[in-house]
Design a protein around this motif. Sequence first.
Motif, PDB file in Angstrom:
ATOM      1  N   LEU A   1      36.355  27.898  37.836  1.00 32.34           N
ATOM      2  CA  LEU A   1      36.477  29.327  38.160  1.00 32.34           C
ATOM      3  C   LEU A   1      35.510  30.165  37.328  1.00 32.34           C
ATOM      4  O   LEU A   1      34.938  31.144  37.823  1.00 32.34           O
ATOM      5  CB  LEU A   1      37.917  29.796  37.929  1.00 32.34           C
ATOM      6  N   ALA A   2      35.302  29.754  36.075  1.00 31.30           N
ATOM      7  CA  ALA A   2      34.346  30.468  35.218  1.00 31.30           C
ATOM      8  C   ALA A   2      32.922  30.297  35.751  1.00 31.30           C
ATOM      9  O   ALA A   2      32.126  31.247  35.762  1.00 31.30           O
ATOM     10  CB  ALA A   2      34.448  29.966  33.783  1.00 31.30           C
ATOM     11  N   SER A   3      32.605  29.069  36.204  1.00 31.06           N
ATOM     12  CA  SER A   3      31.254  28.807  36.716  1.00 31.06           C
ATOM     13  C   SER A   3      30.982  29.581  38.002  1.00 31.06           C
ATOM     14  O   SER A   3      29.830  29.869  38.330  1.00 31.06           O
ATOM     15  CB  SER A   3      31.056  27.304  36.962  1.00 31.06           C
ATOM     16  N   ARG A   4      32.044  29.919  38.740  1.00 38.92           N
ATOM     17  CA  ARG A   4      31.903  30.684  39.985  1.00 38.92           C
ATOM     18  C   ARG A   4      32.135  32.180  39.779  1.00 38.92           C
ATOM     19  O   ARG A   4      32.283  32.918  40.748  1.00 38.92           O
ATOM     20  CB  ARG A   4      32.904  30.152  41.025  1.00 38.92           C
ATOM     21  N   GLN A   5      32.197  32.583  38.509  1.00 41.46           N
ATOM     22  CA  GLN A   5      32.441  33.990  38.142  1.00 41.46           C
ATOM     23  C   GLN A   5      33.722  34.572  38.752  1.00 41.46           C
ATOM     24  O   GLN A   5      33.826  35.777  39.006  1.00 41.46           O
ATOM     25  CB  GLN A   5      31.244  34.886  38.550  1.00 41.46           C
ATOM     26  N   GLN A   6      34.688  33.702  39.032  1.00 43.21           N
ATOM     27  CA  GLN A   6      35.970  34.197  39.539  1.00 43.21           C
ATOM     28  C   GLN A   6      36.882  34.635  38.399  1.00 43.21           C
ATOM     29  O   GLN A   6      37.886  35.313  38.614  1.00 43.21           O
ATOM     30  CB  GLN A   6      36.639  33.125  40.397  1.00 43.21           C
ATOM     31  N   ILE A   7      36.564  34.197  37.186  1.00 41.82           N
ATOM     32  CA  ILE A   7      37.208  34.735  35.984  1.00 41.82           C
ATOM     33  C   ILE A   7      36.092  35.112  35.018  1.00 41.82           C
ATOM     34  O   ILE A   7      35.018  34.520  35.051  1.00 41.82           O
ATOM     35  CB  ILE A   7      38.187  33.741  35.323  1.00 41.82           C
ATOM     36  N   SER A   8      36.358  36.091  34.166  1.00 42.46           N
ATOM     37  CA  SER A   8      35.319  36.548  33.240  1.00 42.46           C
ATOM     38  C   SER A   8      35.929  36.826  31.876  1.00 42.46           C
ATOM     39  O   SER A   8      37.154  36.961  31.734  1.00 42.46           O
ATOM     40  CB  SER A   8      34.655  37.821  33.777  1.00 42.46           C
ATOM     41  N   ASN A   9      35.068  36.928  30.867  1.00 41.32           N
ATOM     42  CA  ASN A   9      35.571  37.147  29.508  1.00 41.32           C
ATOM     43  C   ASN A   9      36.021  38.581  29.260  1.00 41.32           C
ATOM     44  O   ASN A   9      36.395  38.934  28.154  1.00 41.32           O
ATOM     45  CB  ASN A   9      34.552  36.706  28.454  1.00 41.32           C
ATOM     46  N   SER A  10      35.984  39.416  30.307  1.00 42.24           N
ATOM     47  CA  SER A  10      36.549  40.762  30.183  1.00 42.24           C
ATOM     48  C   SER A  10      38.038  40.776  30.554  1.00 42.24           C
ATOM     49  O   SER A  10      38.720  41.778  30.383  1.00 42.24           O
ATOM     50  CB  SER A  10      35.795  41.744  31.086  1.00 42.24           C
ATOM     51  N   MET A  11      38.529  39.630  31.066  1.00 39.91           N
ATOM     52  CA  MET A  11      39.926  39.541  31.516  1.00 39.91           C
ATOM     53  C   MET A  11      40.841  39.080  30.387  1.00 39.91           C
ATOM     54  O   MET A  11      40.427  38.323  29.509  1.00 39.91           O
ATOM     55  CB  MET A  11      40.024  38.560  32.693  1.00 39.91           C
ATOM     56  N   LYS A  12      42.072  39.537  30.441  1.00 35.86           N
ATOM     57  CA  LYS A  12      43.087  39.059  29.502  1.00 35.86           C
ATOM     58  C   LYS A  12      43.609  37.704  29.984  1.00 35.86           C
ATOM     59  O   LYS A  12      43.457  37.336  31.150  1.00 35.86           O
ATOM     60  CB  LYS A  12      44.231  40.068  29.404  1.00 35.86           C
ATOM     61  N   ALA A  13      44.263  36.984  29.074  1.00 36.93           N
ATOM     62  CA  ALA A  13      44.741  35.629  29.399  1.00 36.93           C
ATOM     63  C   ALA A  13      45.656  35.642  30.623  1.00 36.93           C
ATOM     64  O   ALA A  13      45.549  34.787  31.503  1.00 36.93           O
ATOM     65  CB  ALA A  13      45.471  35.038  28.197  1.00 36.93           C
ATOM     66  N   ILE A  14      46.562  36.618  30.704  1.00 34.62           N
ATOM     67  CA  ILE A  14      47.526  36.651  31.812  1.00 34.62           C
ATOM     68  C   ILE A  14      46.827  36.903  33.149  1.00 34.62           C
ATOM     69  O   ILE A  14      47.238  36.386  34.185  1.00 34.62           O
ATOM     70  CB  ILE A  14      48.644  37.707  31.552  1.00 34.62           C
ATOM     71  N   GLU A  15      45.713  37.669  33.126  1.00 33.04           N
ATOM     72  CA  GLU A  15      44.942  37.891  34.352  1.00 33.04           C
ATOM     73  C   GLU A  15      44.277  36.601  34.799  1.00 33.04           C
ATOM     74  O   GLU A  15      44.233  36.275  35.992  1.00 33.04           O
ATOM     75  CB  GLU A  15      43.889  38.982  34.119  1.00 33.04           C
TER      76      GLU A  15
END
Length: 320
Positions: free
Chosen positions: A274-288
């Motif tokens: 998901l990180a490699s596909r930019q579906q999650i980012s380091n601007s998100m909180k853990a619960i997000e």
Amino acid sequence: MEGLGTHAMMDSTQFKVSELLKEVHLHHSSHFSRIVDNTVSAIKSCIDQIPLDFKVTADLAPKFVRDIGADKVDFMFKKPSFIEIGGSYSIQSLARPELNVDLIIRLPKGCFHEKDYLNYRYHAKRCLYLCLIKNYLEASPSIAKVEWSTFQNEARKPLLIVYPAAKVAEVPGFFVRIIPSAMSLFSLSKLNMRRNNIHNLNHGAALQATPKYNSSILEDMFLEDTEFVNKSFLGWKEIREALVLLKVWARQRSSVYVHDCLNGFLISVILAYLASRQQISNSMKAIEIVRVTLNFIATSESWSRGLYFPKTGQSSITKE
């Protein structure tokens, strides 16, 4: 007022998440890290004591060799070509109560012939290599106990559980898992899903493919290939916390957290994907990150074809 209520709910959820993480996420204290380092050093020291070119035969585990029907299992002992900590400890994502460290030991090419992928020879030699290590570990004053377990519940792939003599109050029951890897031992083309590599299954008929057997060896050959996961977790606190929360979620669902379904490593792979596909980012909180991941697990169409990770600069991957 409605906005205030939503904000209060978000604050309440974040508070609960923070409290849960305090309870289950193990932080790498200097004391704990020292116990890990000392245990790994003790294991390496024991392996160093094994004489080079010691002749290993089926006598170390005759029943295992007989039960899997292996042939040509004798070899001369060589030192592991690589010993390194892997798993959750290496990406600082240990989650209570399962506090253990994976120690990857790369089986040396000098102990194997190029056709040892045939007829369970690899599995037999893998076991015998661990048997010899176990004998030396049991003589060490730094080791309290050594037990057998299995890798992914596969009886033909045992591994060693090592309990250090030193006790750590913060991590009761802590142990190290010694897991052999088989990087570059065999030609990948010999292990494709259409090949038969157990020749005594012939019975006079056409050879049947042995995809599960072949995959069992391939799994060990790619065991160390976790760079894409490690890169995703390096320096990213929220993704590590999300992994811990997802482990807690999965462990509470006995239909999910089982062999051949979902485990901590596979969850880390999904997060890295998901990180490699930019579906999650380091601007998100853990619960997000957790919410996005659960939605992906529940609804993604990727499961019909699997997740693929071509290496940098690689446009496709081999069938194997």
